[in-house]
Design a protein around this motif. Sequence first.
Motif, mmCIF file in Angstrom:
data_model
loop_
_atom_site.group_PDB
_atom_site.id
_atom_site.type_symbol
_atom_site.label_atom_id
_atom_site.label_comp_id
_atom_site.label_asym_id
_atom_site.label_seq_id
_atom_site.Cartn_x
_atom_site.Cartn_y
_atom_site.Cartn_z
ATOM 1 N N ILE A 185 77.011 46.988 34.673
ATOM 2 C CA ILE A 185 76.424 48.268 34.260
ATOM 3 C C ILE A 185 75.880 48.167 32.839
ATOM 4 O O ILE A 185 74.767 48.614 32.554
ATOM 5 C CB ILE A 185 77.456 49.402 34.387
ATOM 6 N N TYR A 186 76.648 47.537 31.943
ATOM 7 C CA TYR A 186 76.170 47.384 30.561
ATOM 8 C C TYR A 186 74.891 46.561 30.508
ATOM 9 O O TYR A 186 74.017 46.796 29.673
ATOM 10 C CB TYR A 186 77.258 46.765 29.683
ATOM 11 N N ALA A 187 74.756 45.604 31.398
ATOM 12 C CA ALA A 187 73.553 44.777 31.437
ATOM 13 C C ALA A 187 72.327 45.569 31.870
ATOM 14 O O ALA A 187 71.193 45.165 31.602
ATOM 15 C CB ALA A 187 73.766 43.593 32.375
ATOM 16 N N GLN A 188 72.561 46.722 32.514
ATOM 17 C CA GLN A 188 71.455 47.549 33.007
ATOM 18 C C GLN A 188 71.049 48.643 32.018
ATOM 19 O O GLN A 188 70.058 49.336 32.229
ATOM 20 C CB GLN A 188 71.863 48.196 34.330
ATOM 21 N N LEU A 189 71.814 48.799 30.945
ATOM 22 C CA LEU A 189 71.533 49.863 29.991
ATOM 23 C C LEU A 189 70.289 49.561 29.167
ATOM 24 O O LEU A 189 69.922 48.397 28.944
ATOM 25 C CB LEU A 189 72.720 50.058 29.043
ATOM 26 N N GLU A 190 69.656 50.621 28.704
ATOM 27 C CA GLU A 190 68.509 50.457 27.821
ATOM 28 C C GLU A 190 68.966 49.791 26.518
ATOM 29 O O GLU A 190 69.918 50.236 25.881
ATOM 30 C CB GLU A 190 67.903 51.836 27.524
ATOM 31 N N GLY A 191 68.306 48.721 26.126
ATOM 32 C CA GLY A 191 68.701 47.999 24.919
ATOM 33 C C GLY A 191 69.803 46.991 25.166
ATOM 34 O O GLY A 191 70.452 46.523 24.218
ATOM 35 N N ALA A 192 70.015 46.636 26.431
ATOM 36 C CA ALA A 192 71.128 45.743 26.800
ATOM 37 C C ALA A 192 71.005 44.362 26.176
ATOM 38 O O ALA A 192 72.004 43.653 26.023
ATOM 39 C CB ALA A 192 71.204 45.606 28.318
#
Length: 386
Positions: free
Chosen positions: A261-268
């Motif tokens: 999920i963190y890898a999919q965040l904006e600015g990951a």
Amino acid sequence: MKKFALVFALVLMAGPVNAELSQYTAGKVQRANNLQQENKLDEAIELLAELSPSKAYDHAFVKRMLGVFYWQKGDTQKAIVNISGAVESGLLQDEQAWITQRMLADILLSDEQFKRALPHYYQLSKSIPETQKADELWFRIAQTHYQTREWKQVLSAMKTYESLNRVDDVQPLTIKLGAQLQLQQWRQSLPTLKRLIILEPNKVAWWQQTAGIQLRLSRSKDALDTLALAKRQGVELSQQDLKTLAQLYAQRGIPEQAAIIYAQLEGAKTDVELVSSQARYWQMAKEWDKAISVWSQAAELDNKHRWPLAQLLLQGGYYRKAIAELDKVTLKDRMDDIELAKVRAYYKLENFEQAIIHAKMANNIKSTSASKSWIKYLSQMRKMDS
């Protein structure tokens, strides 16, 4: 507004033909009605305003009609004065009397005179004609109490409304939810939110509030299920919602999902906090290669992250790479730990000379049992080799 217009039309329809009006007043009323239908509203108002009927019923009827015309003109205050006079006379006893009082209550509500509107609504609720919708009236009562922030009365009115109307609708449920939240009725609000989600499955606010309340009630498993379902269904969750979802996955013992999920965040890939959090979750998941790769990205963004990267390389047996990263670490409060890490790396590489050099450096920075033990052990190893 459409409902008001319908109510006013009902009032006007019954007016001119009412047998109780005197012949003179009936003629004037009919003339005013015709003018209104011809879009000559000012003339209709002027004609009625000049009348001074001696008969009490005529007087009440003219006030009612004049109030309708003032409302159509946009003069709310004069509309209220005239319709109030008609209602307070008590002479309008048929269904039109009920409709007139309902009209007055609705105008007061639209004019934000909530305290004045409520007594009329409650009076109307005592005797509702079969031709009128009782559920609509009780919804009006709930709306009015909502405006006056009388939350318990809102829920009381909504209970009656829901007993009369079994079909869910967004606006009534939103009012009910608002009152429940104001009263901190967290458990009771969850079924209301569930009904709202069924009606508006793509509205992110309902999902957010559901998960927020579940967390407030220490129901983290339910909150995870709620946010995960929202994400699967394509609801546009905010960055914070997704971070919360990731944290809940980690708490549940599924850190790899948190990392994904963190890898999919904006600015990951550019936000150092997001990158380091992702690396931490991969490390928790014991996905060492992925954790090392992401820690490397974090270290490029902020040098302080070279320390956890070097530790993980050392743990993974990448001793030369670990030494290279340790040489770049600049954490002043960690200098003794950095030297001891180099000791372990050189020891694993069987470079005992370098290992004892760094053990002594660690001991010079801060003498500890660990540094002393390494110096003693490595000195013994060197003697044995010689």
